[in-house]
Each structure stands twice: as C-alpha cells, then as structure tokens.
Design a protein around this motif. Structure first.
Motif, PDB file in Angstrom:
ATOM      1  N   SER A 183       0.848  -1.192   0.000  1.00  0.00           N
ATOM      2  CA  SER A 183       0.000   0.000   0.000  1.00  0.00           C
ATOM      3  C   SER A 183       0.880   1.237   0.000  1.00  0.00           C
ATOM      4  N   THR A 184       0.505   2.206  -0.816  1.00  0.00           N
ATOM      5  CA  THR A 184       1.266   3.437  -0.927  1.00  0.00           C
ATOM      6  C   THR A 184       0.323   4.641  -0.855  1.00  0.00           C
ATOM      7  N   SER A 185       0.886   5.783  -0.610  1.00  0.00           N
ATOM      8  CA  SER A 185       0.126   7.029  -0.653  1.00  0.00           C
ATOM      9  C   SER A 185       1.014   8.123  -1.221  1.00  0.00           C
ATOM     10  N   TYR A 186       0.387   9.103  -1.853  1.00  0.00           N
ATOM     11  CA  TYR A 186       1.117  10.175  -2.521  1.00  0.00           C
ATOM     12  C   TYR A 186       0.437  11.515  -2.282  1.00  0.00           C
ATOM     13  N   ALA A 187       1.253  12.557  -2.273  1.00  0.00           N
ATOM     14  CA  ALA A 187       0.696  13.899  -2.309  1.00  0.00           C
ATOM     15  C   ALA A 187       0.039  14.119  -3.664  1.00  0.00           C
ATOM     16  N   ASP A 188      -1.017  14.914  -3.691  1.00  0.00           N
ATOM     17  CA  ASP A 188      -1.713  15.165  -4.953  1.00  0.00           C
ATOM     18  C   ASP A 188      -0.779  15.761  -6.004  1.00  0.00           C
ATOM     19  N   SER A 189       0.184  16.544  -5.560  1.00  0.00           N
ATOM     20  CA  SER A 189       1.076  17.238  -6.486  1.00  0.00           C
ATOM     21  C   SER A 189       2.011  16.303  -7.242  1.00  0.00           C
ATOM     22  N   VAL A 190       2.174  15.066  -6.758  1.00  0.00           N
ATOM     23  CA  VAL A 190       3.112  14.142  -7.413  1.00  0.00           C
ATOM     24  C   VAL A 190       2.426  12.886  -7.946  1.00  0.00           C
ATOM     25  N   LYS A 191       1.147  12.734  -7.676  1.00  0.00           N
ATOM     26  CA  LYS A 191       0.429  11.539  -8.141  1.00  0.00           C
ATOM     27  C   LYS A 191       0.542  11.395  -9.646  1.00  0.00           C
ATOM     28  N   GLY A 192       0.826  10.175 -10.084  1.00  0.00           N
ATOM     29  CA  GLY A 192       0.944   9.909 -11.513  1.00  0.00           C
ATOM     30  C   GLY A 192       2.321  10.200 -12.075  1.00  0.00           C
ATOM     31  N   ARG A 193       3.170  10.867 -11.290  1.00  0.00           N
ATOM     32  CA  ARG A 193       4.525  11.189 -11.752  1.00  0.00           C
ATOM     33  C   ARG A 193       5.596  10.486 -10.919  1.00  0.00           C
ATOM     34  N   PHE A 194       5.347  10.330  -9.640  1.00  0.00           N
ATOM     35  CA  PHE A 194       6.314   9.712  -8.731  1.00  0.00           C
ATOM     36  C   PHE A 194       5.843   8.324  -8.325  1.00  0.00           C
ATOM     37  N   THR A 195       6.810   7.442  -8.099  1.00  0.00           N
ATOM     38  CA  THR A 195       6.500   6.092  -7.625  1.00  0.00           C
ATOM     39  C   THR A 195       7.456   5.718  -6.510  1.00  0.00           C
ATOM     40  N   ILE A 196       6.889   5.332  -5.378  1.00  0.00           N
ATOM     41  CA  ILE A 196       7.707   4.870  -4.263  1.00  0.00           C
ATOM     42  C   ILE A 196       7.724   3.347  -4.255  1.00  0.00           C
ATOM     43  N   SER A 197       8.874   2.780  -3.938  1.00  0.00           N
ATOM     44  CA  SER A 197       8.997   1.326  -3.860  1.00  0.00           C
ATOM     45  C   SER A 197      10.024   0.990  -2.787  1.00  0.00           C
ATOM     46  N   ARG A 198      10.027  -0.248  -2.369  1.00  0.00           N
ATOM     47  CA  ARG A 198      10.980  -0.648  -1.352  1.00  0.00           C
ATOM     48  C   ARG A 198      11.474  -2.055  -1.618  1.00  0.00           C
ATOM     49  N   ASP A 199      12.654  -2.336  -1.092  1.00  0.00           N
ATOM     50  CA  ASP A 199      13.259  -3.664  -1.183  1.00  0.00           C
ATOM     51  C   ASP A 199      13.712  -4.018   0.224  1.00  0.00           C
ATOM     52  N   ASN A 200      12.916  -4.778   0.922  1.00  0.00           N
ATOM     53  CA  ASN A 200      13.240  -5.102   2.319  1.00  0.00           C
ATOM     54  C   ASN A 200      14.483  -5.978   2.423  1.00  0.00           C
ATOM     55  N   ALA A 201      14.741  -6.772   1.407  1.00  0.00           N
ATOM     56  CA  ALA A 201      15.946  -7.608   1.426  1.00  0.00           C
ATOM     57  C   ALA A 201      17.206  -6.755   1.398  1.00  0.00           C
ATOM     58  N   LYS A 202      17.095  -5.609   0.720  1.00  0.00           N
ATOM     59  CA  LYS A 202      18.240  -4.695   0.631  1.00  0.00           C
ATOM     60  C   LYS A 202      18.134  -3.549   1.627  1.00  0.00           C
ATOM     61  N   ASN A 203      17.065  -3.570   2.424  1.00  0.00           N
ATOM     62  CA  ASN A 203      16.864  -2.510   3.417  1.00  0.00           C
ATOM     63  C   ASN A 203      16.896  -1.135   2.775  1.00  0.00           C
ATOM     64  N   SER A 204      16.137  -0.973   1.711  1.00  0.00           N
ATOM     65  CA  SER A 204      16.181   0.286   0.982  1.00  0.00           C
ATOM     66  C   SER A 204      14.797   0.675   0.469  1.00  0.00           C
ATOM     67  N   VAL A 205      14.661   1.941   0.159  1.00  0.00           N
ATOM     68  CA  VAL A 205      13.433   2.466  -0.426  1.00  0.00           C
ATOM     69  C   VAL A 205      13.830   3.441  -1.533  1.00  0.00           C
ATOM     70  N   ASN A 206      13.043   3.477  -2.590  1.00  0.00           N
ATOM     71  CA  ASN A 206      13.336   4.312  -3.739  1.00  0.00           C
ATOM     72  C   ASN A 206      12.174   5.235  -4.064  1.00  0.00           C
ATOM     73  N   LEU A 207      12.500   6.312  -4.751  1.00  0.00           N
ATOM     74  CA  LEU A 207      11.478   7.224  -5.248  1.00  0.00           C
ATOM     75  C   LEU A 207      11.820   7.543  -6.695  1.00  0.00           C
ATOM     76  N   GLN A 208      11.043   6.989  -7.610  1.00  0.00           N
ATOM     77  CA  GLN A 208      11.211   7.270  -9.028  1.00  0.00           C
ATOM     78  C   GLN A 208      10.404   8.514  -9.360  1.00  0.00           C
ATOM     79  N   MET A 209      11.075   9.517  -9.883  1.00  0.00           N
ATOM     80  CA  MET A 209      10.420  10.794 -10.177  1.00  0.00           C
ATOM     81  C   MET A 209      10.491  11.059 -11.675  1.00  0.00           C
ATOM     82  N   ASN A 210       9.340  11.093 -12.306  1.00  0.00           N
ATOM     83  CA  ASN A 210       9.243  11.346 -13.739  1.00  0.00           C
ATOM     84  C   ASN A 210       8.518  12.660 -13.997  1.00  0.00           C
ATOM     85  N   SER A 211       8.654  13.148 -15.208  1.00  0.00           N
ATOM     86  CA  SER A 211       7.982  14.395 -15.613  1.00  0.00           C
ATOM     87  C   SER A 211       8.212  15.497 -14.586  1.00  0.00           C
TER      88      SER A 211
END
Length: 127
Positions: free
Chosen positions: A57-85
């Motif tokens: 489950s994820t949530s986003y600010a309205d200003s970034v919805k459809g452009r940003f994607t948050i993801s995580r890799d628990n095996a690598k203990n990391s989280v990412n934020l892909q920012m497009n447009s």
C-alpha cells in the motif's frame, strides 16, 4: 536506532527523471513504513509519498500523483522514489524517513508520524 542515507539527487531539466534511493542501517526496515518528504527554500517540509512495510500500500501527495512512484526492497533494506515528468516546482531537498508502523495502510502524511530521518538530498529542476 535507524540510520538513513539518501542518494540520487541532482540537477535535471523540466520533463526529466531522477531516481532517489535511501539506504538504511542499524535495524531491518521490515516493520517500518517508509516515506519521502521534501522542503523547498522558504517553505515548510511537506509530504511526498509513503509505503507500508509490505510494499502493498502506498500514498502520494496530490502534487506528485501519476509522476512519482515509491517502492521498497526489504531484502536490501532500501526504499526508492522514481520521479518522472519533473517540474521546476519539484525543486527541493528530499528527505527519507521511517516510521514504526505495523498497519497495512500508510501512516498519516504528517512529519510527527516518522521516527527517523535522513540528511536529505538536493533535487533541482531547471525550466
């Protein structure tokens, strides 16, 4: 204690993309919700995105919805934020954060929900 270190910031032209990463150490993140906030010069720190420990489950600010994607890799203990447009108004210091949160829905988008913070990484979008 959890230590968070962000990377991936930089200068990009409007319409471009960046991928931010946050590496955690000190404790596994599997029981933490993770989030990204940002702070532009002269403005308050604001919520960008959050993801629960399972990634289901994820949530986003309205200003970034459809452009940003948050993801995580628990095996690598990391989280990412892909920012497009990217837009000039996305220019800010971006902060990774972690919240003790065992629920299947993201925490409220408030600063005080989060227990640990990184030092931030600068993102600059030129017009």
């Amino acid at each position: 204690q959890v230590q968070l270190v962000e990377s991936g910031g930089g200068l990009v032209q409007a319409g471009g993309s960046l991928r931010l990463s946050c590496a955690a150490s000190g404790r596994t993140l599997s029981s933490y919700a993770m989030g990204w906030f940002r702070q532009a010069p002269g403005k308050e720190r604001e919520f960008v995105a959050a993801i629960v420990w399972s990634g289901g489950s994820t949530s986003y600010a309205d200003s970034v919805k459809g452009r940003f994607t948050i993801s995580r890799d628990n095996a690598k203990n990391s989280v990412n934020l892909q920012m497009n447009s990217l837009k000039p108004e996305d220019t800010a210091v971006y902060y990774c954060c972690a919240a003790r949160w065992g629920y299947s829905w993201p925490p409220p988008p408030n600063l005080n929900q989060y227990d640990y913070w990184g030092q931030g990484t600068q993102v600059t979008v030129s017009s």
